[in-house]
Design an enzyme around this catalytic site. Structure first.
Site, PDB file in Angstrom:
ATOM      1  N   GLU A 298       0.908   6.713  -6.644  1.00 61.85           N
ATOM      2  CA  GLU A 298      -0.193   7.682  -6.737  1.00 61.85           C
ATOM      3  C   GLU A 298       0.345   9.115  -6.759  1.00 61.85           C
ATOM      4  O   GLU A 298      -0.121   9.951  -7.541  1.00 61.85           O
ATOM      5  CB  GLU A 298      -1.107   7.458  -5.534  1.00 61.85           C
ATOM      6  CG  GLU A 298      -2.267   8.384  -5.368  1.00 61.85           C
ATOM      7  CD  GLU A 298      -2.915   8.175  -3.992  1.00 61.85           C
ATOM      8  OE1 GLU A 298      -3.242   7.025  -3.645  1.00 61.85           O
ATOM      9  OE2 GLU A 298      -3.043   9.162  -3.232  1.00 61.85           O
TER      10      GLU A 298
ATOM     11  N   LYS B 171       0.841  -1.207   0.000  1.00 62.12           N
ATOM     12  CA  LYS B 171       0.000   0.000   0.000  1.00 62.12           C
ATOM     13  C   LYS B 171       0.877   1.259   0.000  1.00 62.12           C
ATOM     14  O   LYS B 171       0.558   2.256  -0.659  1.00 62.12           O
ATOM     15  CB  LYS B 171      -0.917   0.008   1.225  1.00 62.12           C
ATOM     16  CG  LYS B 171      -1.766   1.271   1.396  1.00 62.12           C
ATOM     17  CD  LYS B 171      -2.629   1.550   0.173  1.00 62.12           C
ATOM     18  CE  LYS B 171      -3.748   2.550   0.426  1.00 62.12           C
ATOM     19  NZ  LYS B 171      -3.495   3.668   1.285  1.00 62.12           N
TER      20      LYS B 171
END
Lengths: 338, 338, 338, 338
Positions: free
Chosen positions: C196, C189
């Site tokens: 991102e 993550k």
């Protein structure tokens, strides 16, 4: 003063020489008996064991460790039980300042003092002196100032900064500085090296742009994959990089000691063909970037310099393969298969 | 409509196929008679010379050029004298928008129209449709909208953006857009590709970090040159990159078409061993950075992505040698000689 | 299954709703009684104290923590003494994976299981489902798969990756994945968020270049300090950014969910005047860069994206002042004094 | 020799002074009569019009232009018709080398010679001498060497590079260098300034990291948006930046003239509060990056340095707003609205 030195590599040995030249007595120890022997011939007191080393130093002892960062904790574990309250350990290597903070606390619980000393000067230190950035208790620093002062370059080695004459000198002009509490010396040295990475990369990129200023004279295929050089006649220069580095040494804004060294390297071998260009990095550059991140301070230049070193060693290869795989997938681009 | 297509590579041929599938008639020409023949078999009208090509198109003609950027001017020079006022030339390739501005002006003086069309879609365009960014006179654009509409993906290929239903549709939702005056289409396509470089590099770097998450399980020498990994137990993961890319495709913020393609590539060959990782760049990425500089707009991410491609092809080698030479000079660091 | 949820912020509450919608029973707890009350009205079992919360869960318990990273250790300290061997704690927040490794070890010594679950989906998760990256013991993961499967997006939410049909499905296509041992979920993550940052910055830089494509139409002073724009006529475009983002959503290489959101934001407010542009960063981006450094993996793009966020908040101001001071010193450049 | 100087700003005036001090005669002209008058008082021959200026110079004339880059073409257009074949124009300002190539060609068709001279030294040049990088025909260069030699710093201003004594001196050690054909001087100066940007940014980032080394002592909110500093006790240093810059000046690897200036600036005002930190850039940095791109040479460090200057002036604001808008859209992150 009398100082014990553990670790007689290039740096440690030359420091002993510089200290002896200034009249200090040195007891020296190294895992290699030859290294000890070499300095004994030059006037140092040698030791063949840790016990002997400690015994030859009068209390309160001052012991300088000049060993690889990875070996400092082991050396301290070895030494500490042999020392007496009031003795001082000096880590003059390239430790992570985080370790200094921990060590200073641990040693303090044994009544021992600890100083962290970042030193710059490399192989030139014997002749030019060592720039020293120091962390730890002020009293301990002051007690050992004769050592630092002897290792440092002479004040006259650089012209005085205008305005300095009006103020108390402090020691910065003497080439050594107490920067703050435990870890401060290695923190400042860490950032110093981070800056060094950036400076070096700046020269390297610029010289590379000069070196490739003749691309317009070389054939370059034009296909759908490669954009042709629009104005090849603008890139028809064959520059003499050694001469350019030399001329910049006088009167230009980019003059520096690193440029002096570069000018010499380019004089000897303009195409640097003897170098593979796989550039090592030794910790401080990485730690500098991590500190910047912890502090939320942007450090794009120092980071780019660090990554270029990684890339030079092929560490970016997998990422490059991912790019090739993507281009193949969306555009059918015939990446040269291995 | 009837459209002439010059340049029957992968892109040009597929566009002809998509247009014919939508009921348009196409006259095709290419230096390779085989390429012409292939499309004739699928229903196109072929031409074996420029004269024949022009003769088979009724006025006002619409001629689409799908040739490498380096060949567009030559094609126009060849075509223009054969055309009549009111005819339109469309450059659907990857031209520099600066050239579009010049060409539009030159052709206008001959009474000819010029549109620049940046197209995205690659080898997938035949099936999915081509996203088209268009520059030039609005009237010329409007006259040729049936062509653009047929080449574009169907509106339903993406869910409608909330809020769009309240407004006049415009054509953006139809997969093609008149972006502005001459050059605007290729300007937008240029930046589109610049963004593409950044997106690709983002995935590539992230996947590379995942791939090397097991460095703690591998031996790494500790010497004065290399800092040891402090906590090797934190880097003991052997990740399945194909599965990770796959899971990100559903519900995550990083889902994208590029990720879809990456997931497929990693499924087929997780270590990407078939790729050399020498990544081409084809003009738009470079022009994007130059535009950013002209505009004084910071573009650190897009630039870093571009430079990584240069580095992947060994273009940074001389700079790396300079670094090695410097380290040797100031620190006596024994860079591995070649 | 029956699941306990601690932390009823936006994320935690919506997860409870999605789980209940799939037929799971949920016991919920939060420092805010209102948050508990709201979910009780929707069918959850509420608890007003930690003791009541634990009592309402049958063993072996499964308890999901959805609290800020800074609060996880406190929550565990509070919970652990109330649990029984065989119970499982799930950290679904944004913890540093380094903490997961430590916690898993500590809890294991109490006979407790621990899973770290990185979740992506934000405010859209309730509707679209949550992408879940999971670390910990495989058995514990398998026991709780019904929970993960219900939280995940449906497999049909993305078209199937070609080639997947030939293989055992695994769970990646189901929107959740067991990535490896303790910490693996948050590691993946973490990198996901690092990517991102890079993706977002790529779009942001590109759109900024488009927005400033009209600089040639604006006055720009020419003095010794500022180089004039050489060809202002090349920068005379007033682009409609909302339409451009929209057209890219169909058929282009840069299509993505982030682009979908950007197209919507630009439709609503093309100049984004309602935003200050002071961009937060929440840990994962920083940790990603630190991991890259530990692994010696170049990450210039992800780092540049991170630093731009720092700069957007004014964190680079001192460095800028240093530059101004230098320019003043060597060139007498009259930097605009404050 | 007798030299004509047009443009009596800080640079031009000081060059005249240095030349007169070395025994050269100077005819001076400027749009400002006061500037002319000032130098006449110091011994220069003044001119109140271009005609008078040209008339006072014996043929073959040597005329040095020291005007802003944007004004060079106008000055040449003004001068050229008044000159005679064999005369030489010298552009000593910061022209783009691309313009030099064009001008040299145009002037050659009139029988005029043209030299481009990149000069470094800034406000310090009068006292220290000017480093000069020169492009153009070798014969023209040789004829004017007495001028260049007088403007240059003395050879003794830097210690001799080891190995130089064995070779023909060339002029690099004399502070001026013929770098190649037309444009070569400004090309080398351009890259020189690009390097300067990188060096400056390296110091600026490093000093900024030192300045913020006390972030651990300051309150920082912990919420879902901001990751807390894990180990605040590692960032508790209040460094004396002036002293640190000073100590680095002696014996360290990062010693340089730029550091000398920085040490002085920090001595005078450690927090640099008088500077706004809006950093100008004046062409060469931009052109350097463009050259790197044309040459396919990675320049991540020089580019990052350039972009930081753009950002310092708020040029990245729109990109930052895009990031805020995206974060708001996918995560509901409540970016502080304006």
């Amino acid at each position: 003063m009398k100082l014990g030195m553990i670790g007689l590599g290039r740096m440690g040995s030359n420091m002993v020489r510089r200290l002896m030249g200034a009249g200090h007595a040195c007891v020296v120890f190294d895992r290699s008996p030859e290294a000890v022997e070499a300095l004994v011939k030059e006037g140092a007191e040698g030791a063949s064991s840790m016990d002997e080393f400690v015994a030859k130093l009068p209390g309160p002892r001052a012991i300088w460790l000049m060993v690889p960062a990875a070996g400092v904790d082991a050396a301290i574990d070895d030494l500490a039980p042999r020392l007496a309250p009031g003795d001082t350990l000096i880590d003059g290597g390239n430790s992570y300042y985080v370790d200094d903070i921990r060590r200073a606390k641990q040693l303090a619980s044994l009544g021992l003092h600890y100083l962290d000393v970042g030193t710059s000067g490399g192989v030139w230190g014997l002749e030019r002196g060592y720039c020293q950035m120091i962390g730890g208790e002020p009293e301990t620093f002051h007690r050992l100032e004769p050592i630092f002062a002897s290792l440092a370059p002479p004040m006259a080695s650089s012209p005085r900064t205008p305005g300095r004459e009006k103020r108390e000198p402090g020691t910065a002009e003497l080439g050594y500085l107490h920067c703050g509490s435990a870890g401060a010396g290695h923190f400042v040295k860490m950032v110093h090296n981070g800056i060094e990475y950036g400076l070096m990369a700046s020269y390297a990129e610029g010289l590379s742009i000069l070196r490739h200023a003749n691309v317009g004279t070389k054939p370059r295929e034009a296909d759908a994959e490669t954009t042709p050089l629009r104005d090849p006649e603008l890139y028809a220069y064959d520059f003499d990089l050694g001469a350019i580095a030399e001329v910049w040494r006088r009167g230009s804004v980019v003059a520096s000691w690193l440029l002096d060294l570069t000018a010499q390297a380019l004089l000897e071998e303009p195409d640097l063909a003897g170098f593979a260009g796989r550039v090592s990095d030794s910790g401080e550059g990485r730690w500098t970037v991590k500190a910047a991140i912890d502090e939320s301070v942007p450090a794009p230049v120092l980071s780019a310099a660090l990554y270029q070193r990684f890339s030079s060693r092929g560490e970016g290869d997998y990422a490059d393969k991912v790019l090739s795989a993507m281009r193949h997938a969306f555009g059918g681009h015939a990446e040269r298969k291995v």
